[in-house]
Structures are given as structure tokens and as C-alpha cells.
Scaffold this active site. Structure first.
Site, PDB file in Angstrom:
ATOM      1  N   GLY A  42       0.867  -1.181   0.000  1.00  0.00           N
ATOM      2  CA  GLY A  42       0.000   0.000   0.000  1.00  0.00           C
ATOM      3  C   GLY A  42       0.899   1.225   0.000  1.00  0.00           C
ATOM      4  O   GLY A  42       1.814   1.325   0.825  1.00  0.00           O
ATOM      5  N   GLY A  44       0.453   4.251   0.904  1.00  0.00           N
ATOM      6  CA  GLY A  44       0.437   5.008   2.154  1.00  0.00           C
ATOM      7  C   GLY A  44       1.269   4.316   3.218  1.00  0.00           C
ATOM      8  O   GLY A  44       2.159   4.923   3.834  1.00  0.00           O
ATOM      9  N   THR A 221      10.795  12.349 -10.028  1.00  0.00           N
ATOM     10  CA  THR A 221      11.650  11.165  -9.896  1.00  0.00           C
ATOM     11  C   THR A 221      11.894  10.566 -11.279  1.00  0.00           C
ATOM     12  O   THR A 221      10.974  10.460 -12.095  1.00  0.00           O
ATOM     13  CB  THR A 221      11.023  10.135  -8.930  1.00  0.00           C
ATOM     14  N   LEU A 222      13.146  10.174 -11.526  1.00  0.00           N
ATOM     15  CA  LEU A 222      13.561   9.789 -12.880  1.00  0.00           C
ATOM     16  C   LEU A 222      14.178   8.391 -12.913  1.00  0.00           C
ATOM     17  O   LEU A 222      15.010   8.093 -13.771  1.00  0.00           O
ATOM     18  CB  LEU A 222      14.566  10.827 -13.410  1.00  0.00           C
ATOM     19  N   GLY A 223      13.799   7.536 -11.960  1.00  0.00           N
ATOM     20  CA  GLY A 223      14.311   6.169 -11.937  1.00  0.00           C
ATOM     21  C   GLY A 223      15.828   6.149 -11.779  1.00  0.00           C
ATOM     22  O   GLY A 223      16.386   6.846 -10.929  1.00  0.00           O
ATOM     23  N   ALA A 224      16.474   5.360 -12.652  1.00  0.00           N
ATOM     24  CA  ALA A 224      17.929   5.212 -12.540  1.00  0.00           C
ATOM     25  C   ALA A 224      18.669   6.523 -12.808  1.00  0.00           C
ATOM     26  O   ALA A 224      19.865   6.649 -12.499  1.00  0.00           O
ATOM     27  CB  ALA A 224      18.403   4.144 -13.510  1.00  0.00           C
ATOM     28  N   ASP A 253       7.978   4.694  -3.119  1.00  0.00           N
ATOM     29  CA  ASP A 253       7.448   4.959  -1.778  1.00  0.00           C
ATOM     30  C   ASP A 253       8.581   5.111  -0.765  1.00  0.00           C
ATOM     31  O   ASP A 253       8.488   5.928   0.164  1.00  0.00           O
ATOM     32  CB  ASP A 253       6.518   3.826  -1.345  1.00  0.00           C
ATOM     33  N   GLY A 288      10.167  -7.218  -2.502  1.00  0.00           N
ATOM     34  CA  GLY A 288       8.984  -6.675  -1.851  1.00  0.00           C
ATOM     35  C   GLY A 288       9.089  -5.172  -1.659  1.00  0.00           C
ATOM     36  O   GLY A 288      10.061  -4.526  -2.076  1.00  0.00           O
TER      37      GLY A 288
HETATM   38  O1  RIB Z   1       4.035   1.451  -4.744  1.00  0.00           O
HETATM   39  C1  RIB Z   1       3.976   0.072  -4.502  1.00  0.00           C
HETATM   40  C2  RIB Z   1       2.664  -0.289  -3.898  1.00  0.00           C
HETATM   41  O2  RIB Z   1       1.633  -0.041  -4.840  1.00  0.00           O
HETATM   42  C3  RIB Z   1       2.505  -1.735  -3.516  1.00  0.00           C
HETATM   43  O3  RIB Z   1       2.961  -2.010  -2.230  1.00  0.00           O
HETATM   44  C4  RIB Z   1       1.029  -1.999  -3.742  1.00  0.00           C
HETATM   45  O4  RIB Z   1       0.333  -2.281  -2.576  1.00  0.00           O
HETATM   46  C5  RIB Z   1       0.492  -0.753  -4.447  1.00  0.00           C
HETATM   47  O5  RIB Z   1      -0.200   0.062  -3.602  1.00  0.00           O
END
Ligand code: RIB
Length: 306
Positions: A42, A44, A221-224, A253, A288
Site C-alpha cells: 500500500g 500510504g 523522480t527519474l528512476g535510474a 514509496d 517486496g
Molecule cells: O508502490 C507500490 C505499492 O503499490 C505496492 O505495495 C502496492 O500495494 C500498491 O499500492
């Protein structure tokens, strides 16, 4: 009570159901995957965890369902010390993200909102004191638009927005974002939503157009390629360490959470983005979302100046 050193994240809490694949399937195609996992996700919750692991005091406003996915979805939030008193358990399922990760570490994600759909204006207003007291309110695009607008309205501090995914929100609420954090794709959609026509996808042009649209500051944000900080003082490229990605889920995130942790600690936006880039780079080297985030004692990758 105002607590300028507290970050309140108003956002989604999901269980991530992840399958590893050699490559992503085409429409109509069935592929064999290798291994599956249920983990905490998520946008958030991910950002709340990343901020807490970088030393910030964080409270989460959100909802989970009464199903078995609620426990794995909240396990790392609890373990990282996020204040969960404003996370409700509601009827129905917890938010679920179905994710495929390919051999290059790239992902596809489909989110079923579940309990996150309860985080609307009424839900947010019931938690008004917590939100009004925060130094920073951090928002994404995985809750209803009226919940988003209510959180901005209640905020008396700084509002930071990572509108992922890009949903239609009240433009006045969106323009309170300081900074707005977006990747290039999201930046284009946000400009479109604000009625700004732009044909260029050059980062400098996107960043300038977002400033011209009314955002006080922007982090693209521009990745690599790192990131670009844009303020009234100009555009500043932010380099990122070179790493070999294993799984990019939740890396944005990690960046967002680390950025607000540094902002609330007093860093300026450029310094905060520099740190966030290193935390984001660390995150892509593990599997993950929250499971890949660095703790306070982790050694972060360095930017190679050569
Ligand atoms: O930004 C990655 C997230 O997007 C994952 O953890 C998934 O839950 C989605 O919300």
C-alpha cells in the site's frame, strides 16, 4: 495540539500478493510463475514505514478489513513504530495488490482498494485533530478524492503529495503540495488534469510546467537517472547511486517516505531528495516493498561521482 516533528500519512494499506515471472504475460496468455509471497504494501503504508525507519515520528490514517490479510498488511507498520491509533478495521476485505515482478525487477500492479475506499471525507474528518497537528501531511492517490481533499483542508502544516496513481482531485487541494512528487508519466497526467497542455516529456520542461501551474516545489523522480528538484530558485538534478535492481516494487514509496523524514528533521528539499535517492536505490536491491526498506543502521549505497 500541533506536533511539528510528526508526519501523518493519510493513505492506503494493502496486502501485496506477489508472483515472480520470467517476463510479464501478454493479454490472453497464461504463464508459469516461480514463487509467490504475501507481504505488507500500500503506497500510504509503504511511505509511512519508510519515513519511520528513517527516524521520523509517524502516524497512519487508514483502514484495513476484517479478513486474514489485515495482519500481514499491518505487521511492518506496527514493527517500525508507526502510530496505528487512527487505522480502523472496517467491514469487508483489506486492500489487495496483485503484483508480478519479472527477471529485470520490473513490475505490474493491480490494486483492489477494499477497505481503503472507506478513507473518505467523513473518515478523515473524524481524525481531524491528528491531521491538523501534524508538521507534514503526506498523501498519495490510493484513497477516495474527497478523503484526499479533506486531509489537505485540515492540514495546518506542510502538505506533501505523491499522487500515485493519478486520480482526479480538487485542483486547489493538489496545488498545496510542497513538494509534489511525481515520475515523468504522472507529471504529464497531473498537468493534463490541471488543464495544462504540454507535448514535451523532457524532465526540465515537465518540472517548469508544474511550477508554472502553481506548485511551490516539485520533485520529479527519474528512476535510474535520479531526480530533479524544482523550486522558485531553479532546477537541481539529484543523482542516485548505481545499483543492480532485483525488485522495484515500492521504491518510489521508499523515496517519498525518506524525503519527508528528512524534511521534518529540518533538511532543505535538495538535501532531503539526495538522501531519498539513496534510500530508494537501497530498496530496489531487495524483494517486496516494505521488506526491502533500509533500517536506521543500514549502509546506504553511495552516489558514484565518476
Ligand atoms: O508502490 C507500490 C505499492 O503499490 C505496492 O505495495 C502496492 O500495494 C500498491 O499500492
Amino acid at each position: 495540539m500541533t506536533a511539528p516533528d510528526v508526519v501523518v500519512v493519510v493513505g492506503s494499506v494493502n496486502a501485496d500478493l506477489t508472483v515472480r515471472v520470467a517476463r510479464h504475460p501478454q493479454p490472453g496468455e497464461t504463464l508459469l510463475g516461480s514463487g509467490s509471497a504475501v507481504s505488507a504494501g500500500g503506497k500510504g503504508a509503504n511511505q509511512a514505514v519508510a519515513a519511520a525507519l528513517q527516524g521520523a515520528s509517524v502516524a497512519m490514517v487508514g483502514a484495513v478489513g476484517g479478513d486474514p490479510y489485515a495482519a500481514p498488511a499491518t505487521e511492518i507498520l506496527r514493527g517500525s513504530g508507526v502510530d496505528m491509533s487512527a487505522v480502523a478495521t472496517v467491514e469487508g476485505p483489506t486492500g489487495l495488490a496483485v503484483i508480478t515482478v519479472d527477471e529485470k525487477g520490473e513490475n505490474t500492479i493491480v490494486v483492489v482498494p477494499g477497505a481503503n475506499a472507506h478513507v473518505d471525507a467523513d473518515f478523515v474528518e473524524e481524525r481531524a485533530d491528528l491531521i491538523a497537528g501534524a508538521g507534514i501531511v503526506l498523501l498519495q492517490g490510493e484513497i477516495p478524492a474527497d478523503g484526499f481533499a479533506a486531509a489537505v483542508r485540515l492540514s495546518t502544516g506542510r502538505v506533501v503529495v505523491n499522487l500515485a496513481p493519478v486520480i482526479e482531485v480538487d485542483p486547489a487541494a493538489l496545488l498545496r503540495a510542497d513538494p509534489l512528487m511525481a515520475n515523468e508519466h504522472e507529471a504529464g497526467l497531473i498537468l493534463e488534469q490541471l488543464g495544462v497542455g504540454i507535448t514535451s516529456d523532457v524532465p526540465e520542461d515537465l518540472a517548469r510546467a508544474l511550477l508554472d501551474a502553481g506548485f511551490p516545489s516539485v520533485v520529479l523522480t527519474l528512476g535510474a537517472a535520479g531526480a530533479m528538484v524544482a523550486t522558485g530558485d531553479g532546477l537541481t538534478p539529484v543523482p542516485t547511486p548505481r545499483v543492480t535492481p532485483v525488485d522495484t516494487v515500492g521504491a518510489g514509496d521508499a523515496f517519498a517516505g525518506a524525503l519527508v523524514a528528512r524534511l521534518v528533521a529540518g533538511d532543505d528539499l535538495i538535501a532531503a531528495a539526495g538522501h531519498a535517492a539513496r534510500v530508494g536505490a537501497f530498496a530496489v536491491t531487495g524483494h517486496g516493498a516494505q521488506t526491502s526498506y533500509p533500517g536506521p543502521d543500514a549502509t546506504l549505497p553511495e552516489v558514484d561521482d565518476a
